[in-house]
Design a protein around this motif. Structure first.
Motif, PDB file in Angstrom:
ATOM      1  N   GLY A  33      23.900 -19.364  -6.428  1.00 59.68           N
ATOM      2  CA  GLY A  33      23.149 -19.843  -7.597  1.00 59.68           C
ATOM      3  C   GLY A  33      22.588 -18.753  -8.504  1.00 59.68           C
ATOM      4  O   GLY A  33      22.619 -18.874  -9.724  1.00 59.68           O
ATOM      5  N   PHE A  34      22.118 -17.660  -7.887  1.00 57.24           N
ATOM      6  CA  PHE A  34      21.509 -16.600  -8.694  1.00 57.24           C
ATOM      7  C   PHE A  34      22.535 -15.995  -9.650  1.00 57.24           C
ATOM      8  O   PHE A  34      22.272 -15.814 -10.841  1.00 57.24           O
ATOM      9  N   VAL A  35      23.717 -15.708  -9.126  1.00 58.75           N
ATOM     10  CA  VAL A  35      24.761 -15.066  -9.933  1.00 58.75           C
ATOM     11  C   VAL A  35      25.246 -16.044 -11.011  1.00 58.75           C
ATOM     12  O   VAL A  35      25.379 -15.698 -12.195  1.00 58.75           O
ATOM     13  N   ARG A  36      25.456 -17.289 -10.592  1.00 56.32           N
ATOM     14  CA  ARG A  36      25.889 -18.317 -11.546  1.00 56.32           C
ATOM     15  C   ARG A  36      24.888 -18.447 -12.699  1.00 56.32           C
ATOM     16  O   ARG A  36      25.278 -18.403 -13.873  1.00 56.32           O
ATOM     17  N   ASP A  37      23.634 -18.552 -12.368  1.00 52.27           N
ATOM     18  CA  ASP A  37      22.639 -18.781 -13.413  1.00 52.27           C
ATOM     19  C   ASP A  37      22.445 -17.554 -14.297  1.00 52.27           C
ATOM     20  O   ASP A  37      22.109 -17.676 -15.474  1.00 52.27           O
ATOM     21  N   TYR A  38      22.676 -16.372 -13.740  1.00 52.15           N
ATOM     22  CA  TYR A  38      22.631 -15.164 -14.569  1.00 52.15           C
ATOM     23  C   TYR A  38      23.709 -15.247 -15.665  1.00 52.15           C
ATOM     24  O   TYR A  38      23.435 -15.031 -16.840  1.00 52.15           O
ATOM     25  N   PHE A  39      24.926 -15.594 -15.278  1.00 50.90           N
ATOM     26  CA  PHE A  39      26.012 -15.659 -16.274  1.00 50.90           C
ATOM     27  C   PHE A  39      25.815 -16.801 -17.259  1.00 50.90           C
ATOM     28  O   PHE A  39      26.328 -16.775 -18.374  1.00 50.90           O
ATOM     29  N   LEU A  40      25.093 -17.814 -16.840  1.00 53.46           N
ATOM     30  CA  LEU A  40      24.849 -18.954 -17.753  1.00 53.46           C
ATOM     31  C   LEU A  40      23.632 -18.731 -18.633  1.00 53.46           C
ATOM     32  O   LEU A  40      23.275 -19.601 -19.424  1.00 53.46           O
ATOM     33  N   GLY A 147      35.853 -17.931 -11.031  1.00 55.04           N
ATOM     34  CA  GLY A 147      34.635 -18.709 -11.287  1.00 55.04           C
ATOM     35  C   GLY A 147      34.056 -18.438 -12.664  1.00 55.04           C
ATOM     36  O   GLY A 147      33.515 -19.338 -13.315  1.00 55.04           O
ATOM     37  N   LEU A 148      34.218 -17.174 -13.114  1.00 55.36           N
ATOM     38  CA  LEU A 148      33.660 -16.818 -14.414  1.00 55.36           C
ATOM     39  C   LEU A 148      34.343 -17.613 -15.525  1.00 55.36           C
ATOM     40  O   LEU A 148      33.699 -18.090 -16.469  1.00 55.36           O
ATOM     41  N   LEU A 149      35.648 -17.761 -15.375  1.00 57.75           N
ATOM     42  CA  LEU A 149      36.410 -18.530 -16.354  1.00 57.75           C
ATOM     43  C   LEU A 149      35.965 -20.000 -16.338  1.00 57.75           C
ATOM     44  O   LEU A 149      35.823 -20.638 -17.386  1.00 57.75           O
ATOM     45  N   ASP A 150      35.704 -20.516 -15.128  1.00 55.65           N
ATOM     46  CA  ASP A 150      35.224 -21.898 -15.024  1.00 55.65           C
ATOM     47  C   ASP A 150      33.840 -22.055 -15.658  1.00 55.65           C
ATOM     48  O   ASP A 150      33.534 -23.102 -16.233  1.00 55.65           O
ATOM     49  N   LEU A 151      33.030 -21.011 -15.564  1.00 54.13           N
ATOM     50  CA  LEU A 151      31.731 -21.055 -16.236  1.00 54.13           C
ATOM     51  C   LEU A 151      31.930 -21.158 -17.746  1.00 54.13           C
ATOM     52  O   LEU A 151      31.241 -21.921 -18.421  1.00 54.13           O
TER      53      LEU A 151
END
Ligand code: ATP
Ligand code: MG
Length: 475
Positions: A33-40, A147-151
């Motif tokens: 979650g931390f990494v995901r939310d950073y990129f978002l 995953g980055l592309l999916d973001l």
């Protein structure tokens, strides 16, 4: 695409994590979650997941030593995990693991694994992003599933075959829908199909875990996104059969009623714009559930749902119980909202009298404003004229509530004349006459026959006692 994302791990805590890992000669990554939310660009969460290739507990112990200020550390030896609370952060440590599942449980058999194994066991590609913390790869993004592309594309997709991911741990079906709702992402087609195929497996997920996800869906900006996905995947009928039953429009002799399921979703979206009170959002979700069992067609009156508020409020109790939700004040609040949900409408359709408003305040007590918020959200007519009229009517009701409040203090009503005084005045033992007099005083106040004051109530009591053939005790 940049490979290094040092700014993601700007916080000094990550340096310490890396140091500790290097000293123990094990690899460590921040993941999930931390990494995901950073990129978002979302507010990065306070809970940070750290995965160690080796012992997560050893890493946590080392970190605790390096951190100044004696942080609070909790070890869960059975699970091989540890948690450190430090300056408002919650660091969760786990050893990289490989998981395999059995048919009847969502608890996996766990063995030590590589980072890759650990990323494979993650639910979604956007939750499998990991950033290196060791000196040799500090800030390096490891993204084996794009995953980055999916973001970027706003897609919820599983790292492995969706049918296996969802069947292994059916809680992931709820999580997919919750993330789609929170992030306003699409669920990949393969995932949607797999969820539909595995929907029955939701039965092995504990009710408590389901409710956690439902609450998160209800707290999103537009809860209908998540609720419609529950409906589309047919999970809804396992969680809320009461809501599934509201779906559909019937026609008899050319008369149709509205689709109460889609109406409910609109009401929940409306209320989400005006309140963050989770329980008021629950009330919006359940306010019409009594309509399915009370629906009738009358030749003269058309479709009716007589008593649906009462039936609905009883259903709230059974629903909370089934979902193992606490049967506490929150539940009673939801019941009350459902029970009273039509009152302001009925009231505003006619001339808004003081006595009707007093009765509403008497019944709703401190929740009268919440009730008005619910009723305003309940207006889903697409006719702008009607919409304006209803809203205006409610505005009037709100004004009247204020006026009546200031004058009559009906909220949390305390009788101006007590039962004891009635007993003393007429020299009575506990008896039904006391109840009759008390009720008559309350009614007279609500009807506006007397003001909510001691002198008027005392005089009224004397008259009422006289009517009942009681005589006043001589001093
Ligand atoms: P949030 O904290 O907003 O709910 P999150 O992604 O951090 O989002 P957590 O429940 O805190 O969710 O879980 C942390 C990470 O653990 C997730 O990002 C995911 O990688 C993994 N995870 C959690 N639950 C599951 C699951 N049921 N199956 C597979 N991986 C999971
Ligand atoms: Mg989290």
């Amino acid at each position: 695409m940049k490979m290094y994302h040092k700014s993601a791990i700007d916080h000094p805590i990550f340096k310490i994590l890396g140091e500790a890992a290097d000293e123990l000669h094990l690899e460590a990554y921040v993941i999930g979650g931390f990494v995901r939310d950073y990129f978002l660009n979302r507010d990065t969460p306070k809970d940070i997941d750290i995965v160690a290739v080796g012992s997560g507990i050893d890493l946590a112990r080392k970190v605790a030593v390096l951190l100044k200020g004696n942080p609070e550390i909790t070890l869960f030896k059975n699970f091989g995990t540890a948690m450190i609370k430090h300056k408002g952060l919650e660091l969760e440590f786990v050893g990289a693991r490989k998981e395999s599942y059995q048919k009847d449980s969502r608890k996996p058999i766990v063995e030590d694994g590589t980072l890759e194994d650990d990323q494979n066991r993650r639910d979604f590609t956007i939750n499998a992003l990991a950033i290196g913390l060791n000196q040799k790869n500090y800030g390096k993004l490891l993204d084996p599933f794009n995953g980055l592309l999916d973001l970027e594309r706003k897609i919820i997709r599983t790292p492995l075959r969706p049918s296996i991911t969802y069947s292994d741990d059916p809680l992931r079906m709820m999580r997919a829908i919750r993330f789609a709702a929170q992030l306003e992402f699409e669920i990949a087609l393969g995932s949607l199909q797999a969820i539909m195929e595995n929907k029955e497996r939701i039965k092995i997920v504990s009710k408590e875990r389901i409710v956690v996800e439902i609450n998160k869906i209800l707290m999103t900006k537009k809860p209908s996104i998540g609720l419609a996905l529950l409906h589309k995947t047919r999970l809804l009928s396992f969680i809320f059969p009461e809501l599934t039953a509201l779906q559909g429009i019937e026609e008899m002799e050319g008369q149709r009623h509205k689709d109460n399921f889609w109406h409910t979703l609109e009401v929940v979206d409306n209320i989400a714009k005006t309140t963050d009170n989770l329980w008021l959002r629950w009330a919006a979700l359940l306010h019409d559930i009594g309509k399915a069992p009370t629906k009738k067609f009358h030749k003269k009156n058309g479709w009716t749902f007589h008593g649906h508020e009462f039936v609905g409020s009883k259903m709230v109790y059974r629903l909370f119980k089934r979902l193992k939700m606490p049967l506490n004040d929150k539940m009673k609040f939801v019941q009350k909202m459902v029970l009273l949900s039509s009152r302001p409408i009925i009231l505003s359709e006619k001339h808004v009298t003081d006595s009707a408003v007093r009765r509403l305040v008497f019944d709703a007590g401190d929740h009268v404003e919440d009730l008005m918020t619910l009723c305003e959200a309940d207006i889903t007519t697409k006719n702008p004229k009607k919409q304006k009229r209803y809203l205006n009517n409610f505005k009037l009701v709100r004004q009247k509530i204020q006026e009546v409040e200031e004058r009559d203090r009906i909220r949390n009503f305390q009788p101006p004349v007590t039962g004891e005084l009635i007993m003393k005045t007429f020299n009575l033992k506990p008896s039904k006459e006391i109840g009759i007099i008390k009720e008559a005083i309350k009614e007279a106040i609500l009807e506006g026959e007397i003001p909510n004051e001691y002198d008027a109530a005392y005089q009224f009591m004397l008259n009422k006692g006289n009517d009942l053939g009681l005589s006043v005790k001589e001093p």
